[in-house]
Design a protein around this motif. Structure first.
Motif, PDB file in Angstrom:
ATOM      1  N   UNK A  35       0.847  -1.186   0.000  1.00 43.44           N
ATOM      2  CA  UNK A  35       0.000   0.000   0.000  1.00 43.44           C
ATOM      3  C   UNK A  35       0.885   1.240   0.000  1.00 43.44           C
ATOM      4  N   UNK A  37       0.805   5.334   1.014  1.00 42.79           N
ATOM      5  CA  UNK A  37       0.074   6.371   1.736  1.00 42.79           C
ATOM      6  C   UNK A  37       0.774   7.713   1.536  1.00 42.79           C
ATOM      7  N   UNK A  88       4.580   7.059   2.325  1.00 43.02           N
ATOM      8  CA  UNK A  88       4.856   5.950   3.237  1.00 43.02           C
ATOM      9  C   UNK A  88       4.352   4.686   2.553  1.00 43.02           C
ATOM     10  N   UNK A  90       3.538   0.821   2.827  1.00 48.06           N
ATOM     11  CA  UNK A  90       3.272  -0.246   3.778  1.00 48.06           C
ATOM     12  C   UNK A  90       3.240  -1.593   3.075  1.00 48.06           C
ATOM     13  N   UNK A 112       9.370   5.027   4.656  1.00 43.76           N
ATOM     14  CA  UNK A 112       9.089   6.409   4.245  1.00 43.76           C
ATOM     15  C   UNK A 112      10.058   6.783   3.142  1.00 43.76           C
TER      16      UNK A 112
ATOM     17  N   UNK B  44       0.054   0.823  10.842  1.00 44.09           N
ATOM     18  CA  UNK B  44      -1.366   0.660  11.101  1.00 44.09           C
ATOM     19  C   UNK B  44      -1.588  -0.490  12.076  1.00 44.09           C
ATOM     20  N   UNK B 105      -9.573   1.805   2.102  1.00 46.12           N
ATOM     21  CA  UNK B 105      -9.603   2.622   3.304  1.00 46.12           C
ATOM     22  C   UNK B 105     -10.442   3.882   3.104  1.00 46.12           C
TER      23      UNK B 105
END
Lengths: 116, 115
Positions: A35, A37, A88, A90, A112, B44, B105
């Motif tokens: 993912x 972000x 960021x 993930x 990051x 998370x 999300x």
């Protein structure tokens, strides 16, 4: 308990450079997700792998590629980096079918990436 | 395609007050629902999840959430907020639990706790 490991934790690159992000899933987990972000954004799905095969694909740019290896770790390769790639990243892993936690994704701490 | 709406971008509550964070989803069937928390610069952490059964689910850190099919909602609640709860909260859905199926999300709600 073991968690998802991501390396490096921080990465600074120049525009047009390449970057490789690594993800080591929790032992015995066979599915990996990536993912992205962006600043102030929600995580966006990029790509996933199950048993070393790509299982789903999201909004991943053509400049990015990823794979899952025989030991289930995954690498996200990013080329021709742009300023907008700063984010960021993930990785999440999921246990195999039959596990009590099969329906849960376990997230790593993220990498990051800053593109200058 | 499924989508998740968190209508509140920021919420400020006093320490000790109750909290409710709203989440609405758009999907034809009942999706798999999750709440995650993210502290600044951190990863998370899963607070709770709903797949089926009892519509009120309990999570970690004293959080609970209630699934309401008629309202397509999965709101997160806590009866008494602590300063350490200040973070960003994401609601997420998954259409199925097939291999590789992704999480979608919401935009997140930033919780501020004032003393």
């Amino acid at each position: 308990a073991a968690g998802v490991i991501q390396s490096p934790r921080h990465l600074i690159k120049e525009k047009r450079e390449t970057a490789t992000l690594k993800c080591y899933p929790i032992p015995r987990h066979d599915t990996v997700y990536w993912y992205q972000q962006g600043p102030g954004q929600d995580p966006q799905f990029l790509i996933s792998f199950y048993e070393k095969m790509q299982s789903d694909k999201g909004s991943i740019p053509d400049r990015f590629s990823a794979q899952q290896f025989s030991d289930y770790h995954s690498e996200l390769n990013m080329s021709s980096l742009e300023l907008g790639d700063s984010a960021l990243y993930f990785c999440a892993s999921r246990p195999p079918l039959g596990s009590a936690e099969f329906n849960e994704q376990f997230f790593g701490p993220g990498t990051r990436l800053t593109v200058l | 395609a499924q989508s998740v709406t968190q209508p509140d971008i920021h919420i400020t509550v006093s320490e000790g007050a109750s909290l409710e964070l709203r989440c609405n989803y758009s999907y034809g069937a009942t999706p798999y629902l999750f709440w995650y928390v993210q502290s600044p610069g951190q990863g998370l952490q899963l607070l709770l999840k709903y797949f089926s059964g009892d519509t009120l689910v309990q999570g970690i850190k004293g959080f609970e959430a209630e699934f309401k099919r008629s309202q397509s909602s999965f709101n997160l609640r806590k009866p008494s907020v602590h300063w350490s709860d200040a973070a960003e909260y994401f609601c997420a859905v998954a259409r199925t639990m097939e291999y590789g199926n992704k999480l979608v999300f919401g935009a997140g709600t930033i919780l501020r706790v004032k003393s």
